[in-house]
Design a protein around this motif. Structure first.
Motif, PDB file in Angstrom:
ATOM      1  N   PHE A 192      -6.984   6.601   5.350  1.00 53.89           N
ATOM      2  CA  PHE A 192      -6.345   5.332   4.990  1.00 53.89           C
ATOM      3  C   PHE A 192      -7.271   4.169   5.316  1.00 53.89           C
ATOM      4  O   PHE A 192      -7.464   3.264   4.491  1.00 53.89           O
ATOM      5  N   SER A 193      -7.847   4.173   6.504  1.00 53.56           N
ATOM      6  CA  SER A 193      -8.744   3.088   6.917  1.00 53.56           C
ATOM      7  C   SER A 193      -9.946   2.982   5.983  1.00 53.56           C
ATOM      8  O   SER A 193     -10.369   1.885   5.616  1.00 53.56           O
ATOM      9  N   LYS A 227      -9.543  -4.434   1.726  1.00 51.83           N
ATOM     10  CA  LYS A 227      -8.362  -4.727   0.903  1.00 51.83           C
ATOM     11  C   LYS A 227      -7.256  -5.295   1.780  1.00 51.83           C
ATOM     12  O   LYS A 227      -7.153  -4.962   2.953  1.00 51.83           O
ATOM     13  N   ASN A 228      -6.418  -6.106   1.179  1.00 52.47           N
ATOM     14  CA  ASN A 228      -5.330  -6.742   1.928  1.00 52.47           C
ATOM     15  C   ASN A 228      -3.988  -6.463   1.248  1.00 52.47           C
ATOM     16  O   ASN A 228      -3.869  -6.577   0.029  1.00 52.47           O
ATOM     17  N   ALA A 270       0.864  -1.177   0.000  1.00 48.78           N
ATOM     18  CA  ALA A 270       0.000   0.000   0.000  1.00 48.78           C
ATOM     19  C   ALA A 270       0.903   1.230   0.000  1.00 48.78           C
ATOM     20  O   ALA A 270       1.658   1.454   0.952  1.00 48.78           O
ATOM     21  N   ILE A 315       2.951  -1.563   4.204  1.00 50.54           N
ATOM     22  CA  ILE A 315       2.569  -0.176   3.926  1.00 50.54           C
ATOM     23  C   ILE A 315       3.854   0.634   3.783  1.00 50.54           C
ATOM     24  O   ILE A 315       4.770   0.512   4.601  1.00 50.54           O
ATOM     25  N   GLU A 320      -0.892  -0.970  -4.251  1.00 49.30           N
ATOM     26  CA  GLU A 320      -2.237  -0.480  -3.937  1.00 49.30           C
ATOM     27  C   GLU A 320      -2.096   1.015  -3.659  1.00 49.30           C
ATOM     28  O   GLU A 320      -1.621   1.417  -2.592  1.00 49.30           O
ATOM     29  N   LYS A 357     -10.147   4.023   2.743  1.00 52.26           N
ATOM     30  CA  LYS A 357      -9.752   3.572   1.404  1.00 52.26           C
ATOM     31  C   LYS A 357      -9.291   2.119   1.382  1.00 52.26           C
ATOM     32  O   LYS A 357      -9.390   1.447   0.356  1.00 52.26           O
ATOM     33  N   MET A 358      -8.773   1.625   2.500  1.00 54.91           N
ATOM     34  CA  MET A 358      -8.252   0.264   2.546  1.00 54.91           C
ATOM     35  C   MET A 358      -9.272  -0.751   3.060  1.00 54.91           C
ATOM     36  O   MET A 358      -8.953  -1.933   3.204  1.00 54.91           O
ATOM     37  N   THR A 393      -3.144  -0.247  12.130  1.00 57.45           N
ATOM     38  CA  THR A 393      -3.154  -1.362  11.197  1.00 57.45           C
ATOM     39  C   THR A 393      -2.288  -2.485  11.736  1.00 57.45           C
ATOM     40  O   THR A 393      -1.350  -2.231  12.507  1.00 57.45           O
ATOM     41  N   VAL A 404      -2.712   4.568  -2.387  1.00 56.64           N
ATOM     42  CA  VAL A 404      -3.535   5.265  -1.395  1.00 56.64           C
ATOM     43  C   VAL A 404      -3.070   6.723  -1.389  1.00 56.64           C
ATOM     44  O   VAL A 404      -2.444   7.196  -0.441  1.00 56.64           O
ATOM     45  N   PHE A 434       1.239   4.863   0.439  1.00 61.69           N
ATOM     46  CA  PHE A 434       0.422   5.818   1.182  1.00 61.69           C
ATOM     47  C   PHE A 434       1.090   7.188   1.219  1.00 61.69           C
ATOM     48  O   PHE A 434       2.203   7.330   1.712  1.00 61.69           O
TER      49      PHE A 434
END
Length: 392
Positions: free
Chosen positions: A79-80, A86-87, A4, A91, A36, A82-83, A104, A38, A6
């Motif tokens: 972040f929480s 998802k796994n 992810a 990060i 991913e 958008k995620m 997380t 973010v 970020f």
């Protein structure tokens, strides 16, 4: 491995933070990492923070809202959101601010060119900071370091601050130099040709930076004048800032303004300035890292600069440039440049060594491979070790 990525700004935009977030993102993808995204985040400053900034400036103090607790918490909330569902395995953020409040169970990693402690009373806009901002900055930095499984810095200067000032476990702090953004595609054959084609009839110095004073612009001019007095024909190319008016009568200074990396003609012009110069000369008064030094090496250009901040982790005196003390006067710089330039064979060898440093360690491929190796060590179940070995 799935990461992810970020960040609060657009990490794909090459104009953001000198292109560092975009370069890391592109290279991770090139190495086979699934990303991913973010970013960017949709967080707006509060009018209260804007008012606070103005009030502190009226008092002669510096304040910004990038370390406000509410601001940092909003990163974690977005972040929480958008995620959700998802796994990912890891990060990553190209900065410490956004990870400070994350909640997380995934390993958190970040890279930054300095800690807050490095910046206070070092950079001009981190001098005379308000007490509130001083407290917020240290709390944010400490929280990010406590939260992270791996903190990556490009210099020993920054890494030592994380360990010594904030008490971070040395096992989760790594020093990995950042790579060059401009010139990253250069090949050895063309660089060797540029080195051979550099003239002996004049000495070309290239100064690049947006901040004339902090980057040592006055020292560059004074050094060039010393070299001219010694009999050299000097040409000084200035990119990125305006030369002060009191130097406008110096015909050997050529101003090019800010060159836009999104305009092909200006990219070509910048490339020709690098290829035709003899030295990148930026004797910074304060510098967390200095991407321009890696970029100079990417063109086979030795760097002439100062042993301050994170610079000594990039420039190795006599190997890929000339590194002088912060207290060195213009006469010392002129003497060092003259001695280096006097023997053509030795000068060209220094140029080749500079490019070898770019090939070996000052490129984003090397950065990302080492990052993945460290992720594998700090987060064994991430899959980073397999990726690092595959792309080594």
């Amino acid at each position: 491995m799935k990461i992810a990525y970020f960040f609060h700004r657009d990490a794909e935009n090459p104009s953001v933070q000198s292109g560092r977030p975009a370069s890391i993102l592109a290279e991770l993808r090139n190495l086979g990492v699934e990303i991913e995204p973010v970013f960017p985040l949709k967080i707006k400053p509060s009018p209260r923070w804007l008012a606070k900034k103005i009030l502190y400036r009226l008092k002669g103090r510096y304040y910004r809202w990038d370390r406000e607790p509410e601001y940092l918490a909003s990163f974690a909330e977005e972040f929480s959101t958008k995620m959700s569902g998802k796994n990912v395995d890891v990060i990553f953020s190209p900065g410490s601010e956004v990870v400070s409040r994350l909640q997380t169970d995934r390993p958190v990693t970040f890279c930054a060119d300095a800690t807050f402690a490095n910046l206070v009373d070092y950079y001009e806009d981190f001098t005379n900071v308000s007490r509130e901002y001083f407290r917020q900055g240290h709390r944010q930095e400490a929280a990010a370091l406590a939260r992270t499984a791996l903190a990556v810095y490009p210099s020993d200067w920054a890494a030592r601050s994380a360990i010594d000032f904030y008490g971070t476990d040395p096992d989760k702090v790594s020093v990995i130099p950042f790579g060059a953004n401009f010139g990253r595609q250069n090949k050895r054959e063309q660089v060797w040709r540029w080195i051979e084609d550099r003239p002996r009839s004049c000495l070309r110095l290239l100064f690049v930076g947006r901040h004339w004073q902090r980057k040592g612009g006055e020292l560059v001019v004074a050094t060039a004048q010393r070299l001219i007095q010694s009999g050299y024909r000097v040409e000084l190319d200035v990119v990125g800032c305006q030369v002060p008016r009191h130097h406008c009568n110096l015909t050997w200074i050529r101003q090019h303004g800010v060159l836009n990396s999104g305009i092909p003609a200006e990219v070509y012009k910048f490339s020709r300035l690098f290829a035709g110069a003899h030295y990148v000369f930026v004797p910074s008064r304060a510098e967390a890292y200095g991407m321009i030094f890696a970029e100079g090496n990417a063109f086979g250009l030795p760097v002439v600069t100062t042993a301050t901040g994170g610079i000594p982790s990039i420039v190795r005196d006599g190997r890929n440039g000339l590194l002088l003390p912060l207290s060195a006067p213009a006469s010392d710089y002129a003497e060092a440049i003259s001695a280096s330039f006097a023997n053509r064979e030795q000068y060209q060898q220094l140029c080749r060594q500079a490019f070898f440093e770019f090939e070996r360690r000052l490129n984003w491929g090397a950065f990302c491979r080492q990052y993945l190796e460290r992720v594998a060590e700090c987060c064994p179940r991430s899959g980073g070790n397999r990726l690092a070995r595959t792309n080594s």
